[in-house]
Design a protein around this motif. Structure first.
Motif, short mmCIF file in Angstrom:
data_model
loop_
_atom_site.label_atom_id
_atom_site.label_comp_id
_atom_site.label_asym_id
_atom_site.label_seq_id
_atom_site.Cartn_x
_atom_site.Cartn_y
_atom_site.Cartn_z
N ALA A 39 -27.07 -8.14 -46.35
CA ALA A 39 -28.58 -6.97 -46.01
C ALA A 39 -27.22 -5.72 -45.87
O ALA A 39 -28.46 -4.39 -46.54
CB ALA A 39 -28.83 -7.31 -45.24
N VAL A 40 -26.06 -5.50 -46.00
CA VAL A 40 -26.35 -4.22 -45.23
C VAL A 40 -26.08 -3.74 -47.44
O VAL A 40 -26.07 -2.76 -47.70
CB VAL A 40 -24.64 -3.91 -44.92
N VAL A 41 -25.49 -4.59 -47.85
CA VAL A 41 -25.36 -4.14 -49.46
C VAL A 41 -26.76 -4.12 -50.19
O VAL A 41 -27.16 -2.68 -50.88
CB VAL A 41 -24.28 -4.95 -50.28
N GLY A 42 -27.31 -4.25 -50.34
CA GLY A 42 -28.99 -4.27 -50.53
C GLY A 42 -29.56 -2.98 -49.58
O GLY A 42 -30.13 -2.76 -50.37
N THR A 43 -29.00 -2.73 -48.36
CA THR A 43 -29.93 -1.59 -47.81
C THR A 43 -29.38 -0.20 -48.93
O THR A 43 -29.17 0.62 -49.24
CB THR A 43 -29.67 -1.76 -46.46
N THR A 98 -26.61 -13.91 -51.77
CA THR A 98 -27.43 -13.84 -52.11
C THR A 98 -29.20 -13.54 -52.09
O THR A 98 -29.45 -12.38 -52.32
CB THR A 98 -27.12 -13.78 -53.36
N LYS A 99 -28.99 -14.60 -50.84
CA LYS A 99 -30.58 -14.35 -50.14
C LYS A 99 -31.10 -13.66 -49.95
O LYS A 99 -32.08 -12.59 -50.06
CB LYS A 99 -31.18 -15.82 -49.78
N ALA A 100 -29.89 -13.23 -48.60
CA ALA A 100 -30.10 -11.86 -47.67
C ALA A 100 -30.66 -10.23 -48.31
O ALA A 100 -30.53 -10.05 -48.06
CB ALA A 100 -29.20 -12.05 -46.73
N PHE A 101 -29.19 -10.89 -49.37
CA PHE A 101 -28.96 -9.32 -50.48
C PHE A 101 -30.83 -9.24 -51.30
O PHE A 101 -31.21 -8.21 -50.96
CB PHE A 101 -28.20 -9.34 -51.44
N ALA A 102 -31.03 -9.62 -51.46
CA ALA A 102 -32.30 -9.53 -52.72
C ALA A 102 -33.20 -10.36 -51.10
O ALA A 102 -33.96 -8.83 -51.93
CB ALA A 102 -32.86 -11.04 -53.36
#
Length: 145
Positions: A39-43, A98-102
């Motif tokens: 989630a941090v990387v996605g944000t 990867t799901k949290a990221f996506a």
């Protein structure tokens, strides 16, 4: 960067950070540390890509207004390609979930776009500068002297 440009950037960054914080908490609760990292990387990815895009687009509008529309289309294409390359490079990673990221990437992007749209709608941006030479010329031509 002009003050209204900084204001537009701020109006998009704050809600995106808020949804990112919520995503980190939810992903951490559901998937543990790797979920929170995803989630941090996605944000961060959304903030970097969309923020850089907004800054580049504002600079283009200021310096080369005739290229604004073309630059906007090119910019969105480059942003999509950059995120696609990032997804390809990190598709098999175990560093983060990867799901949290996506899901965070999707949610933060939608929030950014909605917040940026709202910011543009609420901004009082003049389409014509009242102090321009054309306006002065029109005023002097119409005044009886």
């Amino acid at each position: 960067m002009q003050s209204n440009d900084a204001r537009l950037l701020l109006h998009a960054v704050v809600p995106t950070l808020a949804i990112g914080a919520v995503a980190v908490a939810v992903s951490g609760a559901v998937a543990g540390v790797t979920g929170a990292l995803g989630a941090v990387v996605g944000t961060v990815l959304v903030l970097l890509v969309m923020g850089a895009g907004l800054v580049v687009l504002q600079k283009t509008a200021k310096n080369h207004p005739q290229l604004f529309q073309m630059m906007g289309l090119l910019l969105y294409t480059v942003q999509i390609l950059f995120v696609a390359v990032f997804l390809i490079v990190f598709k098999d990673t175990t560093f983060f979930d990867t799901k949290a990221f996506a899901f965070t990437l999707l949610g933060a992007t939608l929030v950014w776009i909605a917040a940026q749209t709202r910011g543009h709608m609420k901004a009082k941006i003049l389409y014509v500068e009242p102090d321009s030479a054309e306006m002065k010329k029109a005023e002097t031509a119409g005044s009886p002297t």
